[in-house]
Design a protein around this motif. Structure first.
Motif, PDB file in Angstrom:
ATOM      1  N   ASP A  27       0.799  -1.219   0.000  1.00 35.38           N
ATOM      2  CA  ASP A  27       0.000   0.000   0.000  1.00 35.38           C
ATOM      3  C   ASP A  27       0.837   1.277   0.000  1.00 35.38           C
ATOM      4  O   ASP A  27       0.652   2.161   0.838  1.00 35.38           O
ATOM      5  N   PRO A  28       1.778   1.410  -0.939  1.00 39.83           N
ATOM      6  CA  PRO A  28       2.564   2.650  -0.974  1.00 39.83           C
ATOM      7  C   PRO A  28       1.686   3.850  -1.324  1.00 39.83           C
ATOM      8  O   PRO A  28       0.715   3.723  -2.073  1.00 39.83           O
ATOM      9  N   LEU A  29       2.040   4.993  -0.799  1.00 36.65           N
ATOM     10  CA  LEU A  29       1.252   6.204  -1.006  1.00 36.65           C
ATOM     11  C   LEU A  29       1.130   6.569  -2.474  1.00 36.65           C
ATOM     12  O   LEU A  29       0.167   7.231  -2.874  1.00 36.65           O
ATOM     13  N   ILE A  30       2.068   6.135  -3.301  1.00 39.41           N
ATOM     14  CA  ILE A  30       2.056   6.546  -4.702  1.00 39.41           C
ATOM     15  C   ILE A  30       0.749   6.173  -5.389  1.00 39.41           C
ATOM     16  O   ILE A  30       0.301   6.873  -6.318  1.00 39.41           O
ATOM     17  N   GLY A  31       0.089   5.096  -4.929  1.00 41.62           N
ATOM     18  CA  GLY A  31      -1.191   4.721  -5.538  1.00 41.62           C
ATOM     19  C   GLY A  31      -2.255   5.778  -5.351  1.00 41.62           C
ATOM     20  O   GLY A  31      -3.120   5.969  -6.220  1.00 41.62           O
ATOM     21  N   GLU A  32      -2.211   6.494  -4.236  1.00 43.60           N
ATOM     22  CA  GLU A  32      -3.143   7.584  -3.968  1.00 43.60           C
ATOM     23  C   GLU A  32      -2.597   8.925  -4.439  1.00 43.60           C
ATOM     24  O   GLU A  32      -3.351   9.799  -4.884  1.00 43.60           O
ATOM     25  N   PHE A  33      -1.272   9.046  -4.360  1.00 47.49           N
ATOM     26  CA  PHE A  33      -0.640  10.344  -4.599  1.00 47.49           C
ATOM     27  C   PHE A  33      -0.516  10.690  -6.081  1.00 47.49           C
ATOM     28  O   PHE A  33      -0.799  11.823  -6.490  1.00 47.49           O
ATOM     29  N   TRP A  34      -0.088   9.732  -6.897  1.00 49.60           N
ATOM     30  CA  TRP A  34       0.205  10.080  -8.293  1.00 49.60           C
ATOM     31  C   TRP A  34      -1.040  10.521  -9.070  1.00 49.60           C
ATOM     32  O   TRP A  34      -0.945  11.443  -9.890  1.00 49.60           O
ATOM     33  N   PRO A  35      -2.215   9.940  -8.824  1.00 48.87           N
ATOM     34  CA  PRO A  35      -3.400  10.508  -9.477  1.00 48.87           C
ATOM     35  C   PRO A  35      -3.635  11.971  -9.112  1.00 48.87           C
ATOM     36  O   PRO A  35      -4.136  12.742  -9.942  1.00 48.87           O
ATOM     37  N   ARG A  36      -3.275  12.358  -7.898  1.00 50.90           N
ATOM     38  CA  ARG A  36      -3.388  13.774  -7.532  1.00 50.90           C
ATOM     39  C   ARG A  36      -2.438  14.617  -8.382  1.00 50.90           C
ATOM     40  O   ARG A  36      -2.772  15.715  -8.818  1.00 50.90           O
ATOM     41  N   VAL A  37      -1.235  14.106  -8.599  1.00 50.57           N
ATOM     42  CA  VAL A  37      -0.264  14.820  -9.439  1.00 50.57           C
ATOM     43  C   VAL A  37      -0.806  14.962 -10.855  1.00 50.57           C
ATOM     44  O   VAL A  37      -0.731  16.041 -11.460  1.00 50.57           O
ATOM     45  N   LEU A  38      -1.357  13.882 -11.398  1.00 48.43           N
ATOM     46  CA  LEU A  38      -1.828  13.899 -12.786  1.00 48.43           C
ATOM     47  C   LEU A  38      -3.030  14.824 -12.984  1.00 48.43           C
ATOM     48  O   LEU A  38      -3.297  15.253 -14.109  1.00 48.43           O
ATOM     49  N   ARG A  39      -3.729  15.145 -11.894  1.00 45.88           N
ATOM     50  CA  ARG A  39      -4.842  16.104 -12.005  1.00 45.88           C
ATOM     51  C   ARG A  39      -4.382  17.458 -12.528  1.00 45.88           C
ATOM     52  O   ARG A  39      -5.178  18.209 -13.109  1.00 45.88           O
ATOM     53  N   PHE A  40      -3.116  17.780 -12.325  1.00 48.98           N
ATOM     54  CA  PHE A  40      -2.639  19.120 -12.661  1.00 48.98           C
ATOM     55  C   PHE A  40      -1.989  19.189 -14.037  1.00 48.98           C
ATOM     56  O   PHE A  40      -1.350  20.189 -14.381  1.00 48.98           O
ATOM     57  N   ARG A  41      -2.188  18.151 -14.854  1.00 48.73           N
ATOM     58  CA  ARG A  41      -1.674  18.208 -16.222  1.00 48.73           C
ATOM     59  C   ARG A  41      -2.332  19.328 -17.007  1.00 48.73           C
ATOM     60  O   ARG A  41      -1.723  19.878 -17.931  1.00 48.73           O
ATOM     61  N   GLY A  42      -3.553  19.690 -16.633  1.00 52.52           N
ATOM     62  CA  GLY A  42      -4.239  20.755 -17.361  1.00 52.52           C
ATOM     63  C   GLY A  42      -3.870  22.147 -16.912  1.00 52.52           C
ATOM     64  O   GLY A  42      -4.217  23.124 -17.594  1.00 52.52           O
ATOM     65  N   THR A  43      -3.181  22.291 -15.775  1.00 52.52           N
ATOM     66  CA  THR A  43      -2.850  23.636 -15.288  1.00 52.52           C
ATOM     67  C   THR A  43      -1.383  23.992 -15.468  1.00 52.52           C
ATOM     68  O   THR A  43      -1.031  25.163 -15.443  1.00 52.52           O
ATOM     69  N   THR A  44      -0.504  22.986 -15.620  1.00 54.20           N
ATOM     70  CA  THR A  44       0.912  23.276 -15.842  1.00 54.20           C
ATOM     71  C   THR A  44       1.585  22.105 -16.532  1.00 54.20           C
ATOM     72  O   THR A  44       1.193  20.947 -16.338  1.00 54.20           O
ATOM     73  N   ASP A  45       2.592  22.412 -17.347  1.00 51.35           N
ATOM     74  CA  ASP A  45       3.384  21.353 -17.954  1.00 51.35           C
ATOM     75  C   ASP A  45       4.700  21.143 -17.220  1.00 51.35           C
ATOM     76  O   ASP A  45       5.508  20.312 -17.610  1.00 51.35           O
ATOM     77  N   ARG A  46       4.934  21.883 -16.133  1.00 55.41           N
ATOM     78  CA  ARG A  46       6.184  21.782 -15.369  1.00 55.41           C
ATOM     79  C   ARG A  46       6.139  20.561 -14.451  1.00 55.41           C
ATOM     80  O   ARG A  46       5.239  20.433 -13.624  1.00 55.41           O
ATOM     81  N   SER A  47       7.117  19.683 -14.591  1.00 49.60           N
ATOM     82  CA  SER A  47       7.092  18.437 -13.824  1.00 49.60           C
ATOM     83  C   SER A  47       7.202  18.699 -12.326  1.00 49.60           C
ATOM     84  O   SER A  47       6.453  18.113 -11.531  1.00 49.60           O
ATOM     85  N   GLY A  48       8.133  19.559 -11.917  1.00 50.44           N
ATOM     86  CA  GLY A  48       8.285  19.838 -10.502  1.00 50.44           C
ATOM     87  C   GLY A  48       7.069  20.487  -9.900  1.00 50.44           C
ATOM     88  O   GLY A  48       6.682  20.186  -8.760  1.00 50.44           O
TER      89      GLY A  48
END
Length: 537
Positions: free
Chosen positions: A185-206
């Motif tokens: 149950d690593p956090l990445i399963g919950e966390f990375w979808p949150r990161v991908l939500r912001f593909r529409g607001t910025t193209d900056r990876s950091g």
């Protein structure tokens, strides 16, 4: 120079707090008192006036940033004058020992009826586009790497777009596929979808990573103000701060370089690049403690400054033509120079802090208490010396905080100390085999041991006699080797087992694995969000 030998906490769940978090409130009050009475002229702006401006503009910039990405904006404290607790880090997938600062900032701010502020240090350059991940094959544990983007060289975070969107999107799946089953149950399963939500607001990876991390904090009830350093560096308050240093750059350089010499002497450092290089100059141009670059060519360069009779020229290192000429000198107000420098963003030019000026600005002009990690605290021992010498004020105290968490990778009953004991015993079987004989009572062994003892006790003076004794002892030791053969077999096997156990433990007990690999509940408990932990008074 007062030195502090800070060490990362070694045990699983161990917290380093220097001074203790219980003392944070007293530090904050003392800092606020010191800074409220600070008398300093920033080229026409008094310290108190500039500090009020910097604090207001930092929170305004944070509000714009959070709103623009659809994140919640914390409620402003109800007190007319309220403290601000600050921390900051690069927008990376760092380990939990870095992330804990954000939770402690939120708790301290709440206790003091103030505001917590996290500064995203996006003017720094990432060193990779991957994270270290434990992998296990046939029972052998190793550490590999999983990338979240294609690496194309060092570019400041604020100008670094995602190069490979498909690779970025599949990052979580590839990480989970690589992890051993014990890391559940690593956090990445919950966390990375949150990161991908912001593909529409910025193209900056950091920035996507920082936004996902802030959204995760909000889901856990932590609501700090947050602002990219790039936004702070484009405020009017920062421009006054930078103008003041540039107008008095010879003094700043002298204070900086002398403090650097004392720091290196105190720590026995010989490297000319650690912790930072000295500020230099050539042909009348002096190196300022700022980075600058063009958005079209995002490679950080030192900012160079040349004082003329009543004006100041600035240019990028590596370019011949000045960026601009400013009406600025040590005895001249900076208002017009500030107006000109505020035009740099429209020219596609970034003016940014370097490590020491990042925390000088935030500690002196924005916050009342700053939370450092171990690395930042070491840097700011030097920064404190510069603050004393240049700004003439007692540096605000800061709190150093870090946490160690291990992944659930299992530990071997092997220690480096026990490995060294076995290696010592192996050397003993070669150089003192008489002490390890399987049958020390046999006549042949007794005879050899007696000859060895007599050889050791035989007085020798001349070099030739010493050489003869050395050769005789070596021959006797070789004749005694059959009596230690079984012990050597056992010790060699034990050494191999311990060496593998120590190697495995170095991976299993590493604190450097990204927070996204840890279980969510483990992180929450470690950060003590329920009310009794590193942030508790």
């Amino acid at each position: 120079m007062e030195t502090h030998r800070l060490r990362a906490p070694s045990g699983d769940g161990a917290l380093l707090a220097s001074p203790s978090v219980a003392e944070a409130s007293a530090l904050l009050v003392r800092n606020s008192s010191t800074l409220s009475g600070w008398q300093h002229d920033f080229q026409g702006r008094s310290a108190d006036r500039l500090r009020a401006m910097a604090r207001s503009q930092a929170l305004q910039a944070s509000r714009r940033y959070l709103e623009s990405h659809g994140l919640d904006v914390p409620a402003m404290p109800t007190r007319a004058e309220f403290p601000i607790v600050v921390t900051g880090h690069q927008p990376e997938l760092y380990h939990p020992g870095v992330w804990v600062k954000n939770f402690c900032v939120a708790r301290l701010a709440r206790q003091q009826s103030g505001a917590g502020l996290n500064v995203i240090v996006d003017d720094d350059t990432p060193k990779s586009s991957s994270i270290r991940v434990p992998v296990e094959l046939d029972g052998v544990l190793n550490a590999g790497r999983v990338d979240f983007d294609r690496w194309e060289g060092e570019v400041p975070h604020e100008d670094l777009p995602v190069r490979d969107e498909s690779r970025f999107a599949s990052f979580a799946d590839r990480v989970r596929a690589a992890l051993p089953r014990s890391v559940a149950d690593p956090l990445i399963g919950e966390f990375w979808p949150r990161v991908l939500r912001f593909r529409g607001t910025t193209d900056r990876s950091g920035l996507r990573i920082a936004l996902g991390r802030r959204a995760q904090e909000a889901a856990w009830g932590v609501h700090n103000f947050e602002v990219p350093l790039s936004a702070l560096c484009e405020t009017e308050a920062f421009t006054w701060f930078a103008s003041h240093i540039m107008a008095n750059l010879p003094k700043f350089q002298d204070v900086h370089n002398q403090a650097l010499d004392r720091y290196r002497e105190a720590y026995g450092i010989r490297s000319k690049n650690h912790p930072v290089p000295a500020l230099g100059g050539k042909d009348g141009w002096l190196e300022a403690p700022f980075w600058a670059w063009r958005a079209a060519s995002p490679r950080r360069r030192p900012l160079l400054v040349r004082q003329l009779s009543h004006t100041l020229q600035i240019r990028l290192s590596g370019e011949d033509a000045p960026l601009m000429e400013l009406p600025l000198s040590p005895d001249r107000e900076a208002c017009c120079a500030v107006d000109q420098l505020m035009e740099l963003p429209s020219m596609g030019v970034r003016l940014r802090t370097r490590a020491l000026t990042t925390t000088m600005f935030t500690r002196l002009l924005v916050g009342d208490l700053f939370l450092h990690g171990i690395g930042g605290a070491k840097y700011d021992e030097l920064g404190d010396e510069v603050v004393r010498g240049f700004f003439g004020v007692r540096p605000p105290d800061f709190l150093t905080l870090s946490l160690t968490l291990w992944l659930n990778l299992g530990a071997e009953p092997a220690t480096l100390g026990r490995l060294h004991e076995v290696e010592r015993d192996l050397r003993e079987t070669v150089y003192n085999p008489d002490r390890h004989q399987a049958d020390p009572g046999s006549p042949a062994v007794r005879d050899l041991i007696g000859r060895r003892l007599a050889e050791i006790e035989r007085p020798v003076e001349r070099p030739a006699e010493k050489l003869e004794r050395f050769r005789n002892l070596r021959q006797i030791n070789e004749l005694l080797q059959p009596g230690v053969e079984l012990e050597r077999v056992f010790l060699i096997a034990e050494r191999a087992r311990l060496a593998e156990g120590v190697r495995r433990n170095q991976i299993a007990q590493s604190r450097e694995f990204s927070f996204v690999l840890h279980p969510a509940e483990r992180l929450r408990r470690a950060f003590e969000l329920e009310g009794k932990g590193p942030g508790a008074a």
